[in-house]
Structures are given as structure tokens and as C-alpha cells.
Design a protein around this motif. Structure first.
Motif, PDB file in Angstrom:
ATOM      1  N   SER A  35     -33.507  15.584   7.074  1.00 32.71           N
ATOM      2  CA  SER A  35     -34.591  15.130   6.186  1.00 32.71           C
ATOM      3  C   SER A  35     -34.000  14.335   5.032  1.00 32.71           C
ATOM      4  CB  SER A  35     -35.362  16.334   5.639  1.00 32.71           C
ATOM      5  OG  SER A  35     -34.573  17.034   4.686  1.00 32.71           O
ATOM      6  N   GLY A  36     -34.849  13.607   4.349  1.00 33.86           N
ATOM      7  CA  GLY A  36     -34.417  12.879   3.171  1.00 33.86           C
ATOM      8  C   GLY A  36     -33.865  13.807   2.104  1.00 33.86           C
ATOM      9  N   ASP A  37     -34.508  14.959   1.926  1.00 32.94           N
ATOM     10  CA  ASP A  37     -34.033  15.926   0.932  1.00 32.94           C
ATOM     11  C   ASP A  37     -32.644  16.447   1.289  1.00 32.94           C
ATOM     12  OD1 ASP A  37     -36.338  15.669  -0.581  1.00 32.94           O
ATOM     13  OD2 ASP A  37     -37.296  17.458   0.260  1.00 32.94           O
ATOM     14  N   GLN A  38     -32.404  16.691   2.587  1.00 32.25           N
ATOM     15  CA  GLN A  38     -31.085  17.150   3.015  1.00 32.25           C
ATOM     16  C   GLN A  38     -30.028  16.075   2.760  1.00 32.25           C
ATOM     17  OE1 GLN A  38     -32.358  18.136   7.051  1.00 32.25           O
ATOM     18  NE2 GLN A  38     -31.666  20.244   6.712  1.00 32.25           N
ATOM     19  N   GLY A  44     -25.712  13.328  -2.614  1.00 27.28           N
ATOM     20  CA  GLY A  44     -25.844  13.309  -4.064  1.00 27.28           C
ATOM     21  C   GLY A  44     -26.851  12.269  -4.528  1.00 27.28           C
ATOM     22  N   GLY A  45     -27.567  12.616  -5.561  1.00 27.44           N
ATOM     23  CA  GLY A  45     -28.597  11.747  -6.111  1.00 27.44           C
ATOM     24  C   GLY A  45     -28.058  10.425  -6.624  1.00 27.44           C
ATOM     25  N   ASP A  46     -26.848  10.435  -7.193  1.00 31.86           N
ATOM     26  CA  ASP A  46     -26.262   9.200  -7.704  1.00 31.86           C
ATOM     27  C   ASP A  46     -25.972   8.212  -6.578  1.00 31.86           C
ATOM     28  OD1 ASP A  46     -26.399  10.218 -10.265  1.00 31.86           O
ATOM     29  OD2 ASP A  46     -24.268  10.719 -10.381  1.00 31.86           O
ATOM     30  N   THR A  47     -25.468   8.723  -5.468  1.00 32.03           N
ATOM     31  CA  THR A  47     -25.172   7.865  -4.313  1.00 32.03           C
ATOM     32  C   THR A  47     -26.451   7.256  -3.768  1.00 32.03           C
ATOM     33  OG1 THR A  47     -23.213   9.142  -3.735  1.00 32.03           O
ATOM     34  CG2 THR A  47     -24.223   7.847  -1.970  1.00 32.03           C
ATOM     35  N   ILE A  48     -27.481   8.085  -3.607  1.00 30.76           N
ATOM     36  CA  ILE A  48     -28.761   7.598  -3.083  1.00 30.76           C
ATOM     37  C   ILE A  48     -29.355   6.559  -4.036  1.00 30.76           C
ATOM     38  CG2 ILE A  48     -31.126   8.253  -2.493  1.00 30.76           C
ATOM     39  CD1 ILE A  48     -28.986   9.143  -0.422  1.00 30.76           C
ATOM     40  N   ALA A  49     -29.309   6.830  -5.338  1.00 33.07           N
ATOM     41  CA  ALA A  49     -29.847   5.893  -6.319  1.00 33.07           C
ATOM     42  C   ALA A  49     -29.093   4.564  -6.293  1.00 33.07           C
ATOM     43  CB  ALA A  49     -29.794   6.502  -7.719  1.00 33.07           C
ATOM     44  N   MET A  81     -38.302   5.634  -0.973  1.00 29.68           N
ATOM     45  CA  MET A  81     -38.450   4.739   0.171  1.00 29.68           C
ATOM     46  C   MET A  81     -37.174   4.742   1.020  1.00 29.68           C
ATOM     47  SD  MET A  81     -39.599   0.787   0.074  1.00 29.68           S
ATOM     48  CE  MET A  81     -40.109  -0.057   1.549  1.00 29.68           C
ATOM     49  N   LEU A  82     -36.023   4.852   0.372  1.00 27.12           N
ATOM     50  CA  LEU A  82     -34.747   4.820   1.067  1.00 27.12           C
ATOM     51  C   LEU A  82     -34.499   6.062   1.911  1.00 27.12           C
ATOM     52  CD1 LEU A  82     -31.923   3.573   1.552  1.00 27.12           C
ATOM     53  CD2 LEU A  82     -31.183   4.781  -0.519  1.00 27.12           C
ATOM     54  N   LEU A  83     -34.785   7.235   1.372  1.00 25.75           N
ATOM     55  CA  LEU A  83     -34.410   8.481   2.041  1.00 25.75           C
ATOM     56  C   LEU A  83     -34.955   8.613   3.461  1.00 25.75           C
ATOM     57  CD1 LEU A  83     -34.484  10.892  -1.005  1.00 25.75           C
ATOM     58  CD2 LEU A  83     -32.497  10.319   0.404  1.00 25.75           C
ATOM     59  N   PRO A  84     -36.237   8.328   3.726  1.00 22.53           N
ATOM     60  CA  PRO A  84     -36.688   8.435   5.120  1.00 22.53           C
ATOM     61  C   PRO A  84     -36.021   7.407   6.037  1.00 22.53           C
ATOM     62  CG  PRO A  84     -38.549   7.985   3.644  1.00 22.53           C
ATOM     63  CD  PRO A  84     -37.334   8.064   2.810  1.00 22.53           C
ATOM     64  N   MET A  85     -35.697   6.240   5.485  1.00 22.98           N
ATOM     65  CA  MET A  85     -34.998   5.240   6.302  1.00 22.98           C
ATOM     66  C   MET A  85     -33.598   5.722   6.651  1.00 22.98           C
ATOM     67  SD  MET A  85     -36.063   1.482   4.934  1.00 22.98           S
ATOM     68  CE  MET A  85     -35.622   1.745   3.234  1.00 22.98           C
ATOM     69  N   LEU A  86     -32.872   6.247   5.655  1.00 23.75           N
ATOM     70  CA  LEU A  86     -31.536   6.767   5.929  1.00 23.75           C
ATOM     71  C   LEU A  86     -31.583   7.943   6.895  1.00 23.75           C
ATOM     72  CD1 LEU A  86     -29.603   6.748   2.522  1.00 23.75           C
ATOM     73  CD2 LEU A  86     -29.255   5.266   4.498  1.00 23.75           C
ATOM     74  N   ALA A  87     -32.595   8.800   6.751  1.00 21.29           N
ATOM     75  CA  ALA A  87     -32.716   9.964   7.631  1.00 21.29           C
ATOM     76  C   ALA A  87     -32.926   9.537   9.086  1.00 21.29           C
ATOM     77  CB  ALA A  87     -33.864  10.864   7.170  1.00 21.29           C
ATOM     78  N   THR A  88     -33.534   8.400   9.282  1.00 15.15           N
ATOM     79  CA  THR A  88     -33.740   7.879  10.632  1.00 15.15           C
ATOM     80  C   THR A  88     -32.542   7.062  11.087  1.00 15.15           C
ATOM     81  OG1 THR A  88     -36.115   7.792  10.245  1.00 15.15           O
ATOM     82  CG2 THR A  88     -35.273   6.472  12.059  1.00 15.15           C
ATOM     83  N   MET A  89     -31.990   6.266  10.181  1.00 17.01           N
ATOM     84  CA  MET A  89     -30.960   5.308  10.543  1.00 17.01           C
ATOM     85  C   MET A  89     -29.568   5.915  10.670  1.00 17.01           C
ATOM     86  SD  MET A  89     -30.129   1.702   8.681  1.00 17.01           S
ATOM     87  CE  MET A  89     -31.844   1.253   8.771  1.00 17.01           C
ATOM     88  N   LEU A  90     -29.156   6.770   9.736  1.00 14.88           N
ATOM     89  CA  LEU A  90     -27.784   7.275   9.738  1.00 14.88           C
ATOM     90  C   LEU A  90     -27.394   8.005  11.018  1.00 14.88           C
ATOM     91  CD1 LEU A  90     -26.789   8.470   6.151  1.00 14.88           C
ATOM     92  CD2 LEU A  90     -25.765   6.667   7.519  1.00 14.88           C
TER      93      LEU A  90
END
Length: 154
Positions: A81-84, A90-95, A107-116
């Protein structure tokens, strides 16, 4: 349809594909180079995160070693999940990645959760982290751009 188109279609319901601005970007997401550069910063040996090995360590510290291990291994990829992801990276990396792409973290977190998971799976076709890592950012940028456009790694 490349990996990026597929992921964006899943995450944004096709809206990103339909809203391409005149500059040829991805509906407010910048271009493939920006996305590949942001992901390269996460996965490259000389990126700020310690490469794929560093990412594996962060997932293990967050109690999710089995999750990232499934992406590297040859079996089915476990979902995240995006939260995971935010917890592990880390929040700084995501930001920082979101800022580089000109979007917000939500907006980024669900994309990364699918893409990574798919991307790491494609970059580790032997089912393990290469001893030398995935390469430096410049080397990895070409591989990522090709994968995001739907090409297989060479």
C-alpha cells in the motif's frame, strides 16, 4: 502500451493518458525522463537511498522484507500500500520524489505502490539483487526509460 501507460491507467483511471498537455508530458506528471530520474534516485547505486540493496534494508527494517523479496524473486509479487511504502521509504523520500515530479505525495503513493513491484521485478530477472546492484543513476536511467516505455531490459 508501455508499463507507465498501464500503471497510470490503473491508478488514475486513464485520466493521465487523456490529459496530456501540449508539452507532451503525462497529465501533470512531467515526462518519462523525470519519472525515470526519480525512480533512478531510489534504485541506483549512487542514489540517495543506497540502491536496491538499501531499499531492501529499509523494507526489512519496516518488517516488509517478504514483500520486497517477492518483487525480486521469481514468484508472484506481493502487493504494497501507499502507507506501507511511506513507512518503509520515509516521508522525506516520498516528498522529494513527488516534488521532482510536480505532484503531491497522495497522488504519488498509489502510483509507486503499483509501479515499484513490477519495475523491481523487471530489473531483477534472475530473481535476486545483482551483486553489483542495478548500476549508477546514468546507467539505470536508460534501463528505466526503456522499461517505462514497455521495452525489456537488455
Amino acid at each position: 502500451m508501455g508499463l507507465l501507460d498501464s500503471v497510470l491507467g490503473q491508478v488514475l483511471g486513464g485520466a493521465a493518458q487523456q490529459q496530456q498537455p501540449q508539452g507532451g508530458g503525462l497529465g501533470g506528471l512531467g515526462d518519462l525522463g523525470s519519472l525515470a530520474g526519480a525512480l533512478g534516485g531510489l534504485l541506483a547505486n549512487n542514489g540517495g537511498q543506497g540502491g536496491l540493496g538499501g531499499m531492501v534494508s529499509k523494507f526489512e527494517q519496516a518488517g516488509m522484507g517478504d514483500v520486497i523479496g517477492s518483487w525480486i524473486g521469481n514468484g508472484e509479487n506481493k502487493p504494497v500500500s501507499g502507507d506501507q511504502l511511506q513507512n518503509a521509504l520515509g516521508g522525506d523520500t516520498i516528498a522529494a520524489i513527488a516534488s521532482k515530479l510536480g505532484i503531491n505525495a497522495q497522488m504519488l503513493l498509489p502510483m509507486l505502490a503499483t509501479m515499484l513491484p513490477a519495475l523491481i521485478n523487471q530489473l531483477t530477472p534472475q530473481g535476486k539483487v545483482p551483486e553489483q546492484g542495478l548500476g549508477n543513476q546514468d546507467d539505470l536511467l536508460g534501463s528505466l526509460s526503456g522499461l517505462l516505455q514497455g521495452n525489456k531490459p537488455t
